[in-house]
Motif scaffolding. Structure first.
Motif: not given
Length: 354
Positions: A87-88, A160-164, A188-191
């Motif tokens: 989760g975010m 992935a959530s950490r990068k975002i 790509p997960v951020v984009q």
């Protein structure tokens, strides 16, 4: 206090099994299957949820236990960044989870809020309902309660959530000393994520073969929220509500709108007054629109610039959903198959976008 388990450890069969084992804490004994027609409804990210819950109901599981097992699939899914593991996080990079449950046969409910490091908050909420005379535990107290009952601590922040979160943090202002990478070098997960930023939750309401109801709502809440922010999901009457003689309802979307209007309670009371589930849900949408007077939360026509979706099942098995804006769907299982169905809407996005 136990040290949180990191992501690599989480992937081991032993830890995954330990997390799964805690789902059964507080579950009721199974009983003979009745003659009534069961129905399970959920938000659109709940196709697997309604399928799992229905499988359990058809072998005699309690409706709340079935709903909790169903949403646990999403709570444990790192690719659903609106609930549980993956989760975010809040603005400090910490994942805080909220969940609530209600149980029709006992007219009881329980909830947890701002809970860290526990993958399955809905199962913890059931124990709050059963093992305390409270309805809601929050923060450190909720964590200690979960630990006391054997729930393992887990690092809920995936890579992935950490990068975002880091990209969001680095782009808050162009006046500080942070230097994010150029857009074409972003992961790509951020984009992908920043095209869909918003809120996320899963709700599930279940009607078993004896005409009993259970419901659960679980979420990681508003993305990058102020630490300690709690939305509607763990608040009985707002993020979910049921009356075993009438029906069950829950929601996803902007939690503050539901908190200000006690929307799920309104829907169940509309069912009591004789409204069909879809009509009751639409009336809750109208109430939100009527009371949304903050210009910052309105579009250029004075309509809400956010969305809320409601999911409802009546005691007789009829169900329906509605949202502020068109395009919402809900997951449904009527004992035959799991499928997505369209929700009614107060406003048409196409008209808004023209």
């Amino acid at each position: 206090m136990m040290e949180p388990i990191d992501r690599r450890s989480l992937l081991s069969a032993g830890v995954a099994g330990l997390c799964a084992a805690t789902l059964g804490l507080g579950a009721s004994p199974r009983r003979d299957v009745g003659k009534g027609k069961p129905v399970v409804v959920a938000s659109a990210n709940g196709l697997q949820t309604v399928a799992k819950a229905m499988d359990l109901i058809l072998v005699g599981a309690d409706p709340l236990d079935a709903a909790i097992e169903g949403v646990a699939i999403v709570e444990a899914d790192p690719n659903d960044q609106s609930v549980g593991y993956g989760g975010m996080p809040n603005e400090d990079g910490v994942v805080e989870l909220d969940a609530a449950v209600m149980h029709g046969p006992t007219a009881n409910g329980g909830a947890v809020a701002a809970l860290q490091n526990i993958m399955h908050p809905a199962a913890v909420a059931r124990l709050v309902m059963q093992r305390t005379d409270h309805c809601l535990l929050v923060g450190e107290g909720a964590l200690r309660f979960a630990q006391m009952h054997g729930f393992p601590e887990v690092n809920l922040l995936t890579e992935a959530s950490r990068k975002i979160w880091l990209h969001w943090k680095e782009t808050l202002s162009d006046q500080d000393d942070r230097f994010p990478p150029p857009d074409d070098q972003l992961d790509p997960v951020v984009q992908q994520f920043f095209g869909i930023r918003g809120t996320g939750t899963i709700h599930c309401s279940a009607l078993d073969t004896h005409g009993n109801l259970g419901c659960v709502t679980t979420t990681s809440g508003l993305y990058f929220k102020i630490p300690g922010r709690v939305g509607d999901s763990p608040i009985l009457g707002a993020g979910l509500y049921l009356d075993n003689e009438v029906g069950s309802a829950g929601s996803t979307g902007r939690g503050e709108a539901n908190l200000l209007n006690c929307s799920s309670l309104r829907i169940v009371e509309a069912l009591r007054a004789g409204k069909a589930p879809q009509d009751a849900a639409l009336e809750a949408c109208r109430q939100i629109a009527r009371t949304n007077l903050n210009p910052k939360l309105q579009d250029d026509q004075g309509r809400p610039n956010f969305d809320v979706t409601f999911y409802c099942v009546r005691k007789d098995g009829n169900f329906g959903g509605a949202s502020l804006w068109s395009g919402a769907r809900m997951a449904v299982h009527d004992g035959e198959s799991a499928r997505l169905v369209d929700c009614a809407a107060l406003y048409d996005r196409k008209i808004n976008e023209s």
